[in-house]
Design a protein around this motif. Structure first.
Motif, PDB file in Angstrom:
ATOM      1  N   GLN A  68     -11.900   1.632  32.582  1.00 46.04           N
ATOM      2  CA  GLN A  68     -11.017  -0.171  32.413  1.00 46.04           C
ATOM      3  C   GLN A  68      -9.954   0.278  30.918  1.00 46.04           C
ATOM      4  O   GLN A  68     -10.891  -0.361  30.145  1.00 46.04           O
ATOM      5  N   TRP A  69      -8.947   0.107  31.161  1.00 50.10           N
ATOM      6  CA  TRP A  69      -8.131  -0.307  30.773  1.00 50.10           C
ATOM      7  C   TRP A  69      -7.675  -1.718  30.228  1.00 50.10           C
ATOM      8  O   TRP A  69      -7.264  -2.098  31.155  1.00 50.10           O
ATOM      9  N   CYS A  70      -8.637  -2.683  29.101  1.00 50.88           N
ATOM     10  CA  CYS A  70      -8.292  -4.230  28.722  1.00 50.88           C
ATOM     11  C   CYS A  70      -7.462  -4.151  27.954  1.00 50.88           C
ATOM     12  O   CYS A  70      -7.759  -5.608  27.596  1.00 50.88           O
ATOM     13  N   TYR A  71      -6.784  -3.841  27.224  1.00 52.42           N
ATOM     14  CA  TYR A  71      -6.388  -3.901  26.365  1.00 52.42           C
ATOM     15  C   TYR A  71      -4.929  -3.650  25.547  1.00 52.42           C
ATOM     16  O   TYR A  71      -4.734  -1.990  26.282  1.00 52.42           O
ATOM     17  N   ASN A  88      -6.375   0.722  23.222  1.00 51.84           N
ATOM     18  CA  ASN A  88      -7.632   0.888  23.472  1.00 51.84           C
ATOM     19  C   ASN A  88      -7.822   2.879  22.871  1.00 51.84           C
ATOM     20  O   ASN A  88      -6.725   3.535  22.939  1.00 51.84           O
ATOM     21  N   GLN A  94      -9.067 -10.880  27.673  1.00 56.29           N
ATOM     22  CA  GLN A  94      -8.665  -8.964  28.471  1.00 56.29           C
ATOM     23  C   GLN A  94      -7.749  -9.126  28.949  1.00 56.29           C
ATOM     24  O   GLN A  94      -8.296  -9.792  30.682  1.00 56.29           O
ATOM     25  N   SER A  95      -7.274  -8.262  29.859  1.00 53.48           N
ATOM     26  CA  SER A  95      -7.212  -7.968  31.346  1.00 53.48           C
ATOM     27  C   SER A  95      -7.348  -6.084  31.030  1.00 53.48           C
ATOM     28  O   SER A  95      -6.567  -5.753  31.173  1.00 53.48           O
ATOM     29  N   CYS A  96      -7.750  -6.244  32.170  1.00 50.99           N
ATOM     30  CA  CYS A  96      -8.083  -4.852  32.931  1.00 50.99           C
ATOM     31  C   CYS A  96      -8.165  -3.829  34.002  1.00 50.99           C
ATOM     32  O   CYS A  96      -7.661  -4.516  35.181  1.00 50.99           O
ATOM     33  N   ASP A  97      -6.945  -2.527  33.836  1.00 55.49           N
ATOM     34  CA  ASP A  97      -6.768  -1.960  35.107  1.00 55.49           C
ATOM     35  C   ASP A  97      -7.623  -0.712  34.915  1.00 55.49           C
ATOM     36  O   ASP A  97      -8.169  -0.040  33.892  1.00 55.49           O
TER      37      ASP A  97
END
Length: 328
Positions: free
Chosen positions: A206-209, A212, A172-175
């Motif tokens: 948290q927006w991880c993909y 979403n 994942q990569s979360c913002d």
């Protein structure tokens, strides 16, 4: 991405029978050496369009929406890559973005890459949409938040490329963002009521993909194994305000600053021109209604899809407030 000419154009001509006579000629051309050996393509003309239908067969529902089209995405000569090659993709286009702002100004920016130019077109500082959970018709609402260019910003060696804050770790990569939910009578959850000092900050999604799903459910409801409308098993669940007096409302996702992590979203700074603050996002909200009293022995299903609205900070330092696709 170009105009087919010469023998290749003749081979794929549908004619009056509707079936090209020479498809095998093109297949054999790729098969012999993996290269396009016919005449070079002419300049691209026309454009592409598309649409999507999400169909729930069991419940008789259909949600449809148009694909987003980018004008003047390609400014190079014709390009024909081999079958199975994913190129050209969103990183292959022009490095220049041209965005018409609400004040009538055309904001022109030059970027280091093509995908940053696409991100500039999609940038939003805030995203708005509605929700409903009306019990009399068993209404449910799901939001889709899509970041089409995220892979190019985060799947890189070293630091992620702005405006994303977190690099892809293989999973994942979360913002982070802030989330405000109000009912249609402007009732807002006051989570820190009675707190006067060192109050805990609100925690947003948290927006991880790249894609979403977020659902907004009734205050007394519990999250299930999958989202209620789109049946996503990888989703975020938030409850509507418990102080709410009506079963519908609206919400705002703010990428400009996250109080929980005490960080602000990076600004996309171009080589020249206008910069933007936020994240490159698009998406929609879907609602499902079930009327069990439509008629004797009949259950009526209804659905709707509404694109997100947005607000963006645009300017050399991301400080000039500009509405794009916002509420009237």
């Amino acid at each position: 991405m170009g105009g087919v000419v010469g023998d290749a154009a003749e081979a794929i001509d549908h004619g009056t029978v509707g079936i090209p006579f020479g498809c095998n000629l093109l297949e054999n051309d790729w098969a012999d050496n993996g290269e396009w050996d016919f005449d070079e393509l002419g300049d691209p003309t026309g454009g592409l369009l598309g649409s999507v239908s999400l169909i729930n067969v069991a419940e008789g529902l259909n949600f449809s929406y148009d694909a987003i089209a980018l004008d003047n995405f390609w400014d190079e000569d014709g390009l024909h890559t081999a079958p199975g090659n994913p190129l050209p993709d969103l990183s292959s286009g022009s490095n220049e973005s041209r965005v018409l702002l609400s004040n009538g100004e055309l904001a022109v920016s030059e970027w280091s890459t093509g995908f940053e130019a696409v991100s500039a077109l999609l940038m939003k500082t805030e995203v708005y949409n509605e929700y409903a959970y009306d019990t009399v018709v068993n209404c449910q609402s799901d939001w889709v938040m899509s970041f089409p260019t995220k892979i190019y910003h985060t799947d890189v060696d070293g630091n992620p490329i702005a405006p994303f804050n977190d690099n892809w770790d293989g999973n994942q990569s979360c913002d982070a963002s802030d989330l405000i939910i109000l009912d249609n009578e402007a009732q807002l959850e006051i989570s820190n009521q009675g707190c006067t000092m060192h109050c805990p900050p609100p925690q947003g999604p948290q927006w991880c993909y790249s894609s979403n799903v977020m659902e907004i459910i009734a205050p007394d409801a519990l999250a299930e194994e999958s989202s209620r409308v789109l049946a996503s098993d990888n989703f975020l669940s938030f409850t509507a305000p418990s102080e709410g007096v009506v079963e519908s409302g609206w919400a705002s996702v703010d990428f400009s600053f996250n109080f929980y992590d005490n960080i602000g979203t990076k600004i996309m700074t171009p080589v020249t021109g206008t910069g933007y603050k936020g994240l490159p996002v698009t998406g929609f909200m879907v609602q499902e209604f079930t009327n069990s009293a439509a008629a004797s022995g009949l259950i009526a299903q209804y659905g709707g899809l509404f694109m997100h609205k947005g607000l963006v900070d645009a300017g050399d330092l991301g400080v000039d407030l500009v509405f794009r696709n916002a509420f009237d």
